[in-house]
Write an enzyme that holds these catalytic residues in place. Structure first.
Site, PDB file in Angstrom:
ATOM      1  N   ILE A  15       8.946  -0.114   7.064  1.00 21.79           N
ATOM      2  CA  ILE A  15       8.585   1.062   7.596  1.00 21.79           C
ATOM      3  C   ILE A  15       7.620   1.142   8.773  1.00 21.79           C
ATOM      4  CG2 ILE A  15       7.690   3.418   6.639  1.00 21.79           C
ATOM      5  CD1 ILE A  15       8.880   2.703   4.002  1.00 21.79           C
ATOM      6  N   TYR A 166       1.165  -0.291  -9.512  1.00 26.37           N
ATOM      7  CA  TYR A 166       1.668   0.260  -8.236  1.00 26.37           C
ATOM      8  C   TYR A 166       1.424   1.681  -8.451  1.00 26.37           C
ATOM      9  CZ  TYR A 166       4.647   1.316  -4.172  1.00 26.37           C
ATOM     10  OH  TYR A 166       5.050   1.942  -2.974  1.00 26.37           O
ATOM     11  N   LYS A 170      -0.996   4.151  -6.100  1.00 26.32           N
ATOM     12  CA  LYS A 170      -0.628   5.069  -5.122  1.00 26.32           C
ATOM     13  C   LYS A 170      -0.903   6.318  -5.665  1.00 26.32           C
ATOM     14  CE  LYS A 170       1.773   2.410  -2.098  1.00 26.32           C
ATOM     15  NZ  LYS A 170       1.372   2.354  -0.831  1.00 26.32           N
ATOM     16  N   THR A 204      13.616  -2.363   2.673  1.00 22.17           N
ATOM     17  CA  THR A 204      12.855  -2.932   3.482  1.00 22.17           C
ATOM     18  C   THR A 204      12.621  -4.220   2.829  1.00 22.17           C
ATOM     19  OG1 THR A 204      10.923  -2.253   2.152  1.00 22.17           O
ATOM     20  CG2 THR A 204      11.541  -0.930   4.363  1.00 22.17           C
TER      21      THR A 204
HETATM   22  N1  LIG Z   1      10.206   0.716   0.691  1.00 23.51           N
HETATM   23  C1  LIG Z   1      10.099   1.569  -0.206  1.00 23.51           C
HETATM   24  O1  LIG Z   1      11.069   1.984  -0.714  1.00 23.51           O
HETATM   25  C2  LIG Z   1       8.890   2.523  -0.231  1.00 23.51           C
HETATM   26  C3  LIG Z   1       8.786   3.560  -1.441  1.00 23.51           C
HETATM   27  C4  LIG Z   1       7.615   4.070  -1.512  1.00 23.51           C
HETATM   28  C5  LIG Z   1       6.498   3.980  -0.523  1.00 23.51           C
HETATM   29  N2  LIG Z   1       6.790   2.657   0.146  1.00 23.51           N
HETATM   30  C6  LIG Z   1       5.236   2.157   0.925  1.00 23.51           C
HETATM   31  O2  LIG Z   1       5.547   1.957   2.148  1.00 23.51           O
HETATM   32  C7  LIG Z   1       4.734   1.210   2.781  1.00 23.51           C
HETATM   33  C8  LIG Z   1       5.344  -0.020   3.550  1.00 23.51           C
HETATM   34  O3  LIG Z   1       6.205  -0.600   2.878  1.00 23.51           O
HETATM   35  P1  LIG Z   1       7.535  -1.237   3.088  1.00 23.51           P
HETATM   36  O4  LIG Z   1       8.644  -0.690   2.545  1.00 23.51           O
HETATM   37  O5  LIG Z   1       7.857  -1.122   4.774  1.00 23.51           O
HETATM   38  O6  LIG Z   1       7.212  -2.819   2.712  1.00 23.51           O
HETATM   39  P2  LIG Z   1       7.325  -4.241   3.574  1.00 23.51           P
HETATM   40  O7  LIG Z   1       8.775  -4.265   4.198  1.00 23.51           O
HETATM   41  O8  LIG Z   1       7.118  -5.095   2.488  1.00 23.51           O
HETATM   42  O9  LIG Z   1       6.401  -4.318   4.648  1.00 23.51           O
HETATM   43  C9  LIG Z   1       4.988  -4.328   4.276  1.00 23.51           C
HETATM   44  C10 LIG Z   1       3.976  -4.503   5.313  1.00 23.51           C
HETATM   45  O10 LIG Z   1       2.665  -4.799   4.676  1.00 23.51           O
HETATM   46  C11 LIG Z   1       2.314  -6.202   5.171  1.00 23.51           C
HETATM   47  N3  LIG Z   1       1.484  -6.554   4.132  1.00 23.51           N
HETATM   48  C12 LIG Z   1       1.809  -6.857   3.058  1.00 23.51           C
HETATM   49  N4  LIG Z   1       0.614  -7.496   2.186  1.00 23.51           N
HETATM   50  C13 LIG Z   1       0.036  -7.743   3.343  1.00 23.51           C
HETATM   51  C14 LIG Z   1      -1.595  -7.996   3.136  1.00 23.51           C
HETATM   52  N5  LIG Z   1      -2.089  -8.521   2.158  1.00 23.51           N
HETATM   53  N6  LIG Z   1      -2.378  -8.052   4.300  1.00 23.51           N
HETATM   54  C15 LIG Z   1      -1.820  -7.524   5.639  1.00 23.51           C
HETATM   55  N7  LIG Z   1      -0.637  -6.976   5.505  1.00 23.51           N
HETATM   56  C16 LIG Z   1       0.163  -7.128   4.322  1.00 23.51           C
HETATM   57  C17 LIG Z   1       3.812  -6.833   5.587  1.00 23.51           C
HETATM   58  O11 LIG Z   1       3.503  -7.868   6.234  1.00 23.51           O
HETATM   59  P3  LIG Z   1       4.359  -9.246   6.153  1.00 23.51           P
HETATM   60  O12 LIG Z   1       5.333  -8.772   7.318  1.00 23.51           O
HETATM   61  O13 LIG Z   1       3.431 -10.300   6.671  1.00 23.51           O
HETATM   62  O14 LIG Z   1       4.732  -9.272   4.997  1.00 23.51           O
HETATM   63  C18 LIG Z   1       4.557  -5.836   6.054  1.00 23.51           C
HETATM   64  O15 LIG Z   1       4.126  -5.731   7.583  1.00 23.51           O
HETATM   65  C19 LIG Z   1       3.807   0.478   1.714  1.00 23.51           C
HETATM   66  O16 LIG Z   1       2.627   1.049   1.276  1.00 23.51           O
HETATM   67  C20 LIG Z   1       4.825   0.837   0.471  1.00 23.51           C
HETATM   68  O17 LIG Z   1       4.069   0.834  -0.644  1.00 23.51           O
HETATM   69  C21 LIG Z   1       7.649   1.900   0.125  1.00 23.51           C
END
Ligand SMILES: NC(=O)c1ccc[n+]([C@@H]2O[C@H](COP(=O)([O-])OP(=O)(O)OC[C@H]3O[C@@H](n4cnc5c(N)ncnc54)[C@H](OP(=O)(O)O)[C@@H]3O)[C@@H](O)[C@H]2O)c1
Length: 288
Positions: A15, A166, A170, A204
């Protein structure tokens, strides 16, 4: 106005990357954050090539480390004297076994709550230099489905499971968003808003590398084809970052560009304050 400066955490994939691309297309200066230098450099170049916007910068920090969060804020402030939009997007769900960071904090709480809390606090002074400062905290509907906080044990030394941790993190992120909005209001700071959102269930890397246990791993795999694309998941973030409709709106939770209600079950002013104090206490060693 395309001279805005945007900082987005966790922009190396999912995202965050989709939001960074969309905001780069607006012509903004977009500073992407990642934890891996090589990957972040690669994404930086990719965004420049895809959007024709060369004002893409990068910053590297491991958000499991509060020291890294502090040096990230300092590095940013050495280069930029103003910040218009801070997007606290990086986050995740951890594995089935409880793990702690080098700061001694449970990892889900560290990345989803303490890192955005501290980064925001450290960047507030340059957000104040914006005429339309916006803080956007990426939360989740999981706060309704999975949160079950124990106020004597916020970092789940007992009763840890990844979904509960989690959901709690949140929920707490929403509460600190509301609380910060009130604090800014009480301080008469009218040029900064802070809001939060649920991006939807998005395909993602989220949860893919976490060892959630056999049942949850299976459910994630099974339901994934029904999920939104990262671009669709980024839409409400981009809306909150750019729309004039929300320039005076603060302390709210959004889903699909609309204000939505938050879970009431565990809410009280006292609990919100307790979480705020917990964040302050656990980050205070890194605020100067
Ligand atoms: N996907 C869903 O269905 C969903 C639903 C509700 C909320 N969210 C929220 O949306 C946000 C983005 O999630 P996403 O789905 O895009 O997940 P994602 O694809 O796993 O991306 C997460 C991002 O955060 C970075 N990250 C993770 N751990 C880290 C750390 N310790 N230090 C620095 N960077 C770190 C990752 O870096 P790397 O590339 O190095 O791994 C990546 O850039 C999150 O806050 C998640 O909780 C997601």
């Amino acid at each position: 106005m395309n001279d805005k400066i945007v900082l987005i955490t966790g922009a190396t994939g999912g995202i965050g990357k989709a939001a960074a691309i969309a905001l780069a297309k607006w012509g903004f200066t977009v500073v992407i954050h990642g934890r891996n230098r090589q990957k972040t450099e690669q994404v930086c170049e990719e965004i420049k090539a895809a959007t024709g916007n060369n004002k893409i910068d990068m910053i590297v920090a491991n958000l499991f480390s509060l020291k890294d969060v502090r040096s990230m804020a300092n590095t940013f402030k050495q280069k930029y004297k103003r910040l218009d939009v801070l997007i606290n997007n990086a986050g995740g769900i951890m594995g089935k076994d409880r793990e702690i960071t080098t700061d001694g904090v449970e990892k889900t709480i560290a990345i989803n709550l303490l890192a955005p809390f501290l980064l925001t606090e450290l960047l507030l002074d340059i957000l104040k230099n914006s005429s339309d400062g916006r803080i956007i905290n990426v939360s989740s509907n999981s706060h309704k489905l999975n949160a079950k906080p124990d106020f004597d044990d916020l970092s789940l030394k007992k009763g840890y499971n990844p979904l509960r941790a989690y959901g709690n993190s949140k929920l707490f992120l929403i509460w600190i968003t509301q609380h910060l909005s009130q604090v800014l209001n009480q301080q008469g700071i009218k040029n900064i808003t802070v809001n939060t959102l649920h991006p939807g269930a998005v395909a993602t890397n989220f949860g893919v590398e976490s060892n959630l246990g056999a049942v949850l791993n299976f459910i994630v795999k099974l339901t994934r084809p029904l999920f939104k694309t990262p671009e669709q998941g980024a839409d409400t973030i981009v809306y909150l970052a750019t729309s004039s409709e929300v320039s005076n709106c603060s302390g709210k939770y959004f889903v699909n560009r609309k204000q939505a209600s938050i879970a009431e079950k565990y809410y009280s002013e006292k609990n919100e304050k307790a979480v705020w104090e917990y964040c302050k206490e656990n980050t205070k060693a890194f605020t100067n």
